[in-house]
Design a protein around this motif. Structure first.
Motif, PDB file in Angstrom:
ATOM      1  N   PRO A  72     -74.858   4.230 -61.945  1.00  0.00           N
ATOM      2  CA  PRO A  72     -73.806   4.000 -62.944  1.00  0.00           C
ATOM      3  C   PRO A  72     -72.623   4.962 -62.805  1.00  0.00           C
ATOM      4  N   ILE A  73     -71.946   4.916 -61.667  1.00  0.00           N
ATOM      5  CA  ILE A  73     -70.812   5.815 -61.450  1.00  0.00           C
ATOM      6  C   ILE A  73     -69.681   5.509 -62.440  1.00  0.00           C
ATOM      7  N   ASP A  74     -69.342   4.231 -62.598  1.00  0.00           N
ATOM      8  CA  ASP A  74     -68.300   3.831 -63.556  1.00  0.00           C
ATOM      9  C   ASP A  74     -68.788   2.584 -64.295  1.00  0.00           C
ATOM     10  N   THR A  75     -69.353   2.795 -65.474  1.00  0.00           N
ATOM     11  CA  THR A  75     -69.958   1.684 -66.217  1.00  0.00           C
ATOM     12  C   THR A  75     -68.925   0.818 -66.931  1.00  0.00           C
ATOM     13  N   ARG A  76     -67.656   1.094 -66.740  1.00  0.00           N
ATOM     14  CA  ARG A  76     -66.618   0.210 -67.279  1.00  0.00           C
ATOM     15  C   ARG A  76     -66.480  -1.045 -66.416  1.00  0.00           C
ATOM     16  N   ARG A  77     -66.966  -0.966 -65.192  1.00  0.00           N
ATOM     17  CA  ARG A  77     -66.904  -2.109 -64.285  1.00  0.00           C
ATOM     18  C   ARG A  77     -68.129  -3.002 -64.516  1.00  0.00           C
ATOM     19  N   SER A  78     -67.914  -4.259 -64.672  1.00  0.00           N
ATOM     20  CA  SER A  78     -69.000  -5.239 -64.880  1.00  0.00           C
ATOM     21  C   SER A  78     -70.054  -4.690 -65.837  1.00  0.00           C
ATOM     22  N   PRO A  79     -69.665  -4.329 -67.056  1.00  0.00           N
ATOM     23  CA  PRO A  79     -70.635  -3.718 -67.971  1.00  0.00           C
ATOM     24  C   PRO A  79     -71.806  -4.645 -68.271  1.00  0.00           C
ATOM     25  N   THR A  80     -72.996  -4.070 -68.274  1.00  0.00           N
ATOM     26  CA  THR A  80     -74.219  -4.824 -68.566  1.00  0.00           C
ATOM     27  C   THR A  80     -74.600  -4.614 -70.032  1.00  0.00           C
ATOM     28  N   ALA A  81     -75.652  -5.282 -70.466  1.00  0.00           N
ATOM     29  CA  ALA A  81     -76.114  -5.130 -71.848  1.00  0.00           C
ATOM     30  C   ALA A  81     -76.476  -3.687 -72.150  1.00  0.00           C
ATOM     31  N   ASP A 104     -78.961  -6.194 -63.432  1.00  0.00           N
ATOM     32  CA  ASP A 104     -78.639  -6.268 -64.858  1.00  0.00           C
ATOM     33  C   ASP A 104     -78.696  -4.897 -65.527  1.00  0.00           C
ATOM     34  N   ILE A 105     -78.831  -3.837 -64.730  1.00  0.00           N
ATOM     35  CA  ILE A 105     -78.795  -2.466 -65.253  1.00  0.00           C
ATOM     36  C   ILE A 105     -77.471  -1.802 -64.889  1.00  0.00           C
ATOM     37  N   SER A 106     -77.159  -1.791 -63.592  1.00  0.00           N
ATOM     38  CA  SER A 106     -75.874  -1.268 -63.100  1.00  0.00           C
ATOM     39  C   SER A 106     -75.123  -2.428 -62.460  1.00  0.00           C
ATOM     40  N   GLY A 107     -74.102  -2.899 -63.139  1.00  0.00           N
ATOM     41  CA  GLY A 107     -73.380  -4.083 -62.683  1.00  0.00           C
ATOM     42  C   GLY A 107     -72.670  -3.870 -61.363  1.00  0.00           C
ATOM     43  N   VAL A 108     -72.354  -4.979 -60.713  1.00  0.00           N
ATOM     44  CA  VAL A 108     -71.649  -4.933 -59.436  1.00  0.00           C
ATOM     45  C   VAL A 108     -70.300  -4.234 -59.609  1.00  0.00           C
ATOM     46  N   GLY A 109     -70.035  -3.276 -58.765  1.00  0.00           N
ATOM     47  CA  GLY A 109     -68.794  -2.502 -58.813  1.00  0.00           C
ATOM     48  C   GLY A 109     -68.978  -1.107 -59.375  1.00  0.00           C
ATOM     49  N   GLN A 110     -70.044  -0.900 -60.152  1.00  0.00           N
ATOM     50  CA  GLN A 110     -70.240   0.419 -60.771  1.00  0.00           C
ATOM     51  C   GLN A 110     -70.547   1.492 -59.737  1.00  0.00           C
ATOM     52  N   THR A 111     -71.342   1.164 -58.731  1.00  0.00           N
ATOM     53  CA  THR A 111     -71.654   2.134 -57.679  1.00  0.00           C
ATOM     54  C   THR A 111     -70.535   2.194 -56.645  1.00  0.00           C
ATOM     55  N   GLN A 112     -69.943   1.066 -56.348  1.00  0.00           N
ATOM     56  CA  GLN A 112     -68.830   1.011 -55.401  1.00  0.00           C
ATOM     57  C   GLN A 112     -67.676   1.911 -55.850  1.00  0.00           C
TER      58      GLN A 112
END
Length: 433
Positions: free
Chosen positions: A211-220, A354-362
């Protein structure tokens, strides 16, 4: 005062006699000498007894259990050894007894396990896939309820201090793999090392579903933290370890809270899995039942986290988004990701995570502008969720070879960035733990 832990312990103790009676009954019903053991009624009743015993059991810490690994078609014995230990964790390595030494030096790989409720053994498959071609180390985090309160605090700053110590002690030429939650502290630790000139800096870090940036593709999961804020979690999720444990009176986020959250996210899947296991037990499908046991023996084994670590992580990572915003503070100094100029980064994500959305690690690749492009890489794995990023068939056949190739490439390269000066190293042994 949150009395959840006391109620949990009371419920566990009250069900203990029933669990023992049911377990004895199960063994009686399955005894080959019992003429009723082969009847459909006895099979159903024995299956119900086992399901009750498993649902009401507290699962202990599993072991890695490696005895051998296959290398070039040959089974090589493996032994486990502790190489580093502190009050809140230890580092384990796996020694392989080669009959002949490997043809080339094997890279050192530190796998930083998630500190999010499960034990490091959840990464058994992750470790196993890397063992043939790497000298593997793994962090084995301690259960906070088993750490005496006199051992002190352990928060996110302590976590980063520990990582810096590990990187220096296991270096040089160390490569690091951070699975999920540790992606943030690992990236922060490397930034601190490069900014302050600590050596040796890891040659590469692989960030997997983090979860580097959880603003990207935020999950539940991300949305709940953002909506409720840190104060809600402090009021409702923090409790005190009761008597009977070494960590009595320590404030913790209990593992059974985290497990409840995990189960609730996919409740229908877990209910169906247990219903299927009941059917397997009744029909005598032992292999399928054993696979269920193996998975849930691991999945249901949980550990407590210190309250200060949990709350600081919620606030820093999920509420304030401090790292991507450039406002994360470690020991009074800002964590500057722009300082990363040498350590290579591979970001790996799962399409259905569904925990760390796509883009958060990128995001880690975008937040390190001074790291040369040739020392950055990204891999999006199709058709896998969060768990599939670091375990399962696609991990073994696609992701693990991708990581191994990146490690070899970065180990052979000369860095492509600014060399890190070897300044005197600070003594972190007295840092709060």
């Amino acid at each position: 005062m949150n009395l959840s832990y006391l109620w949990y312990e009371a419920a566990r103790l009250m069900t203990t006699p029933a669990r023992l009676v049911v377990d004895v009954a199960r063994h009686g019903l399955q005894n080959p000498a019992n003429p009723l053991a082969y009847s459909p009624y006895a099979r159903s009743l024995a299956a119900a007894c086992e399901m009750f015993e498993r649902v009401t059991r507290r699962y202990g810490k599993p072991s890695f259990g490696f005895t051998s690994v296959t290398i070039d078609g040959t089974s090589v014995p493996v032994s486990e050894r502790v190489v580093w230990e502190r009050p809140f964790y230890r580092v384990i390595t796996f020694d392989r007894s080669f009959l002949r030494g490997p043809t080339a030096p094997q890279p050192k790989l530190l796998i930083v396990a998630p500190m999010s409720g499960h034990y490091a053994t959840l990464l058994r498959g992750t470790v196993e896939a890397m063992l043939p071609d790497h000298q593997v180390f793994v962090t084995d985090w301690a259960d906070a309820r088993m750490v005496p309160i006199g051992a002190g605090r352990f928060d996110l700053d302590s976590y980063i201090d520990y990582l810096i110590d590990m990187f220096r002690d296991l270096g040089p030429e160390l490569h690091v793999m951070a699975v999920c939650q540790p992606a943030v502290p690992v990236l922060a630790a490397v930034a601190v090392m490069e900014a302050q000139g600590y050596a040796p800096v890891p040659r590469s870090i692989t960030l997997m579903g983090g979860p580097i940036d959880t603003r990207r593709s935020p999950t539940a999961v991300n949305c709940v933290a953002q909506e409720r804020g840190t104060a809600w979690f402090e009021r409702n999720c923090i409790t005190t370890v009761p008597a009977g444990y070494l960590g009595v009176w320590r404030s913790v986020y209990p593992g059974f809270f985290q497990l409840s959250g995990f189960m609730a996210m996919n409740l229908d899947r877990h209910v169906n899995a247990h219903a299927e296991m009941f059917d397997h037990l009744v029909t005598g499908d032992g292999d399928s039942a054993e696979k269920h046991r193996e998975f849930y023996d691991e999945y249901l084994a949980v550990m407590d986290l210190t309250a200060e670590f949990y709350l600081q992580t919620v606030k820093t990572v999920f509420v304030d988004h401090a790292l991507p915003r450039g406002s994360m503070i470690h020991r009074g100094a800002r964590v500057d990701l722009g300082a990363i100029r040498s350590c290579a980064i591979l970001a790996i994500e799962g399409e259905n995570d569904d925990i760390s959305g796509v883009g958060q690690t990128q995001a880690a690749l975008d937040l390190t502008p001074n790291l040369p492009p040739q020392r950055k890489a990204y891999h999006l794995q199709q058709a896998v969720g969060h768990y599939g990023v670091f375990n399962g068939s696609r991990y073994r056949t696609i992701i693990a070879p991708r990581i191994a190739g990146f490690i070899r490439q970065m180990g052979d390269s000369e860095g492509g960035g600014v060399a890190i000066s070897h300044r005197p190293e600070p003594d972190l042994s007295g840092a709060p733990a």
